[in-house]
Design a protein around this motif. Structure first.
Motif, PDB file in Angstrom:
ATOM      1  N   UNK A  52     -24.850  36.005  -4.260  1.00 55.52           N
ATOM      2  CA  UNK A  52     -24.399  37.089  -3.383  1.00 55.52           C
ATOM      3  C   UNK A  52     -24.369  38.443  -4.089  1.00 55.52           C
ATOM      4  N   UNK A  53     -25.134  38.568  -5.169  1.00 56.56           N
ATOM      5  CA  UNK A  53     -25.052  39.762  -6.014  1.00 56.56           C
ATOM      6  C   UNK A  53     -25.312  41.041  -5.219  1.00 56.56           C
ATOM      7  N   UNK A  54     -26.373  41.070  -4.417  1.00 58.17           N
ATOM      8  CA  UNK A  54     -26.738  42.289  -3.696  1.00 58.17           C
ATOM      9  C   UNK A  54     -25.687  42.685  -2.680  1.00 58.17           C
ATOM     10  N   UNK A  55     -25.191  41.711  -1.911  1.00 60.36           N
ATOM     11  CA  UNK A  55     -24.181  42.032  -0.899  1.00 60.36           C
ATOM     12  C   UNK A  55     -22.860  42.451  -1.535  1.00 60.36           C
ATOM     13  N   UNK A  56     -22.488  41.807  -2.635  1.00 62.51           N
ATOM     14  CA  UNK A  56     -21.261  42.203  -3.330  1.00 62.51           C
ATOM     15  C   UNK A  56     -21.400  43.605  -3.902  1.00 62.51           C
ATOM     16  N   UNK A  57     -22.580  43.927  -4.382  1.00 62.63           N
ATOM     17  CA  UNK A  57     -22.833  45.254  -4.933  1.00 62.63           C
ATOM     18  C   UNK A  57     -22.653  46.331  -3.865  1.00 62.63           C
ATOM     19  N   UNK A  58     -23.009  46.012  -2.652  1.00 62.57           N
ATOM     20  CA  UNK A  58     -22.904  46.977  -1.562  1.00 62.57           C
ATOM     21  C   UNK A  58     -21.488  47.079  -1.012  1.00 62.57           C
ATOM     22  N   UNK A  59     -20.761  45.961  -0.959  1.00 61.20           N
ATOM     23  CA  UNK A  59     -19.485  45.947  -0.263  1.00 61.20           C
ATOM     24  C   UNK A  59     -18.264  45.981  -1.181  1.00 61.20           C
ATOM     25  N   UNK A  60     -18.271  45.229  -2.250  1.00 62.57           N
ATOM     26  CA  UNK A  60     -17.114  45.181  -3.158  1.00 62.57           C
ATOM     27  C   UNK A  60     -17.584  45.161  -4.600  1.00 62.57           C
ATOM     28  N   UNK A  61     -18.186  46.260  -5.083  1.00 61.87           N
ATOM     29  CA  UNK A  61     -18.728  46.248  -6.449  1.00 61.87           C
ATOM     30  C   UNK A  61     -17.676  46.010  -7.526  1.00 61.87           C
ATOM     31  N   UNK A  62     -16.424  46.350  -7.232  1.00 59.72           N
ATOM     32  CA  UNK A  62     -15.381  46.173  -8.256  1.00 59.72           C
ATOM     33  C   UNK A  62     -15.185  44.706  -8.612  1.00 59.72           C
ATOM     34  N   UNK A  63     -15.465  43.799  -7.662  1.00 58.16           N
ATOM     35  CA  UNK A  63     -15.276  42.387  -7.975  1.00 58.16           C
ATOM     36  C   UNK A  63     -16.342  41.910  -8.956  1.00 58.16           C
ATOM     37  N   UNK A  64     -17.493  42.558  -8.960  1.00 63.44           N
ATOM     38  CA  UNK A  64     -18.521  42.234  -9.951  1.00 63.44           C
ATOM     39  C   UNK A  64     -18.084  42.664 -11.348  1.00 63.44           C
ATOM     40  N   UNK A  65     -17.377  43.790 -11.425  1.00 64.73           N
ATOM     41  CA  UNK A  65     -16.859  44.239 -12.718  1.00 64.73           C
ATOM     42  C   UNK A  65     -15.820  43.256 -13.244  1.00 64.73           C
ATOM     43  N   UNK A  66     -14.971  42.762 -12.347  1.00 59.29           N
ATOM     44  CA  UNK A  66     -13.980  41.750 -12.738  1.00 59.29           C
ATOM     45  C   UNK A  66     -14.668  40.485 -13.226  1.00 59.29           C
ATOM     46  N   UNK A  67     -15.722  40.076 -12.514  1.00 60.72           N
ATOM     47  CA  UNK A  67     -16.458  38.871 -12.914  1.00 60.72           C
ATOM     48  C   UNK A  67     -17.123  39.066 -14.271  1.00 60.72           C
ATOM     49  N   UNK A  68     -17.630  40.271 -14.523  1.00 62.93           N
ATOM     50  CA  UNK A  68     -18.245  40.552 -15.823  1.00 62.93           C
ATOM     51  C   UNK A  68     -17.225  40.383 -16.940  1.00 62.93           C
TER      52      UNK A  68
END
Length: 471
Positions: free
Chosen positions: A128-144
């Motif tokens: 779900x990388x692309x959709x998360x990037x568009x809607x809730x990018x901060x959660x990707x930073x947390x996952x990183x």
């Protein structure tokens, strides 16, 4: 299913709200416990939803934060399935649900159950990388942040096929973030450097590390040209919460708020048995220390009470370290904010525990004081030799702020006969070389916990193998 027609009266509205709440409860229960009807229940949820799934997500989050460890495996599997569904429809608050699950991943847990959750979440983030990037990018930073930390543990394991497969996925995700979304990655702040430093031995991260410290422009991020910009950005406390499970957080806060200093030993036994007795769990100490320094700031009332102070718990945790690299990482976690301290943006509460631990360990545990001070001075000289003056100034400013705010006087360290003359001279030289005017008055206001008779330094190996009654 009958739903009463809303006439606009408040009692009708209350009835509908109650029915809607009960339906959400029932559907979540059905999805989690009756897998064969899960798809039907989700269709019903889609049919009745009127709040963007906010209530359903909040109920699922309570399960994650309060009940996860008590769930049987089949329910955990259904929970992950329903999270996929909620992410797919962008349910309100799904980012909090993902963060809650990330908190249950434990790097030193190599059981099938522990690795399963890491696998499920990394696959979810990649899918779900692309959709998360568009809607809730901060959660990707947390996952990183989480997966960089997990990799530090996973990369020390060899010969485990499942861990090797997991490492590949984790590396793929982290490199994708660091190379392709560095503007999001750098939101982590200075602790991003600390985590990457622990992965320099991994080829994929060795290249990233070299670019970061030698040519930051390769990240092609507007406004970013030097690693010093990360140094000057304090990491938010929410990232440190990510690496202690909800249960660990609850028990650590209990120790630091409700336990009296005189009762500390029995609670240490209980805590160590629950979280630290297994040898591979030693790496959790690093995360606990970072959490205590940066995410648990006691009130003045607690500070001046006889509750266990933060420095005492940290001193005990340091004494629990058996592996040299864990001990080094734990000390780095303790002093990390000292290296780049700026009173305009940093919180003095983040650096206070290290100072009090050095001071309060004298004279009975002067070896602890000497070890910590020696480590701090080595960091000044070696952490980043290109920017050594910046680091020396940060440490000097940290001492200055601690003295100014009344945490302690520098005389306590520089005049201690038990400390190595070489270390005392090095400290004086450091402070004078950065041209800071440091007051030397003693401010005893926060030293009510310091005592030569106080002994927080009990190790897990010395604890009896039972849980004290009432703990």
């Amino acid at each position: 299913m009958e739903v009463a027609f809303w006439s606009g009266r408040s009692d009708d509205l209350g009835y509908l709200n109650q029915e809607y709440t009960e339906l959400n409860h029932a559907l979540l229960y059905g999805v989690l416990t009756v897998p064969q009807f899960a798809k039907i229940h989700i269709k019903h949820l889609h049919g009745i939803v009127s709040d963007g799934y906010a209530l359903f997500v909040s109920l699922a989050l309570r399960v994650v934060l309060e009940l996860y460890n008590k769930l049987v495996d089949s329910v955990k599997q259904q929970l992950i399935w329903v999270v996929h569904e909620i992410v797919g429809v962008s349910g309100v608050g799904f980012d909090g649900l993902l963060v809650g699950l990330l908190r249950h991943t434990v790097g030193c847990d190599y059981t099938d159950r522990g690795l399963w959750l890491c696998f499920e979440l990394i696959n979810l983030f990649l899918a779900n990388f692309t959709s998360l990037l568009e809607e809730e990018p901060s959660v990707l930073t947390s996952a990183l942040y989480v997966y960089l930390r997990l990799l530090a543990d996973h990369c020390r394991v060899s010969g485990n096929v499942r861990v090797d497969l997991l490492k590949k996925l984790e590396i793929e995700f982290c490199v994708k973030m660091l190379r392709g979304q560095f503007h999001l990655s750098m939101k982590i702040g200075r602790d991003l450097v600390r985590l990457l430093q622990d992965l320099v031995h991994v080829p994929e991260f060795r290249c990233i590390w070299k670019d970061l410290v030698l040519d930051a422009t390769t990240f092609r991020t507007e406004g970013f040209s030097d690693v010093a910009q990360l140094y000057s950005t304090r990491t938010s406390s929410r990232y440190f919460l990510l690496r202690v499970t909800p249960e660990m957080e609850l028990q650590l806060r209990f120790l630091l708020v409700h336990v009296k200093f005189s009762h500390l030993k029995r609670y240490q036994m209980w805590f160590a048995k629950k979280f630290l007795f297994e040898p591979e769990r030693e790496t959790l100490i690093v995360d606990m220390i970072r959490f205590i320094c940066c995410a648990h700031h006691p009130s003045n009332e607690i500070i001046h009470s006889d509750s266990v102070p933060r420095w005492a718990i940290i001193g005990w945790l340091l004494s629990c370290c058996r592996k040299k690299y864990v001990e080094a990482n734990a000390k780095l976690a303790l002093f990390y904010d000292w290296l780049f301290f700026d009173e305009r943006m940093d919180n003095i509460m983040n650096i206070e525990p290290a100072m009090l631990l050095m001071v309060c360990s004298m004279p009975q545990y002067v070896g602890m004081t000497q070890s910590l001070l020696e480590f701090l001075l080595l960091l000044v000289d070696n952490y980043d030799q290109v920017r050594s003056y910046t680091i020396a100034k940060g440490v000097s400013l940290a001492f200055n702020s601690l003295v100014t705010e009344g945490v302690n006087s520098l005389d306590t360290l520089t005049s201690c006969d038990a400390l190595s003359p070489f270390l005392k001279e090095r400290l004086k030289k450091l402070l004078s070389s950065t041209n800071e005017t440091l007051p030397h008055q003693l401010y005893p206001g926060r030293l009510s916990h310091c005592s030569a008779d106080a002994s927080p330094l009990e190790t897990p190996s010395s604890h009896p193998k039972h849980e004290p009654a009432g703990a």
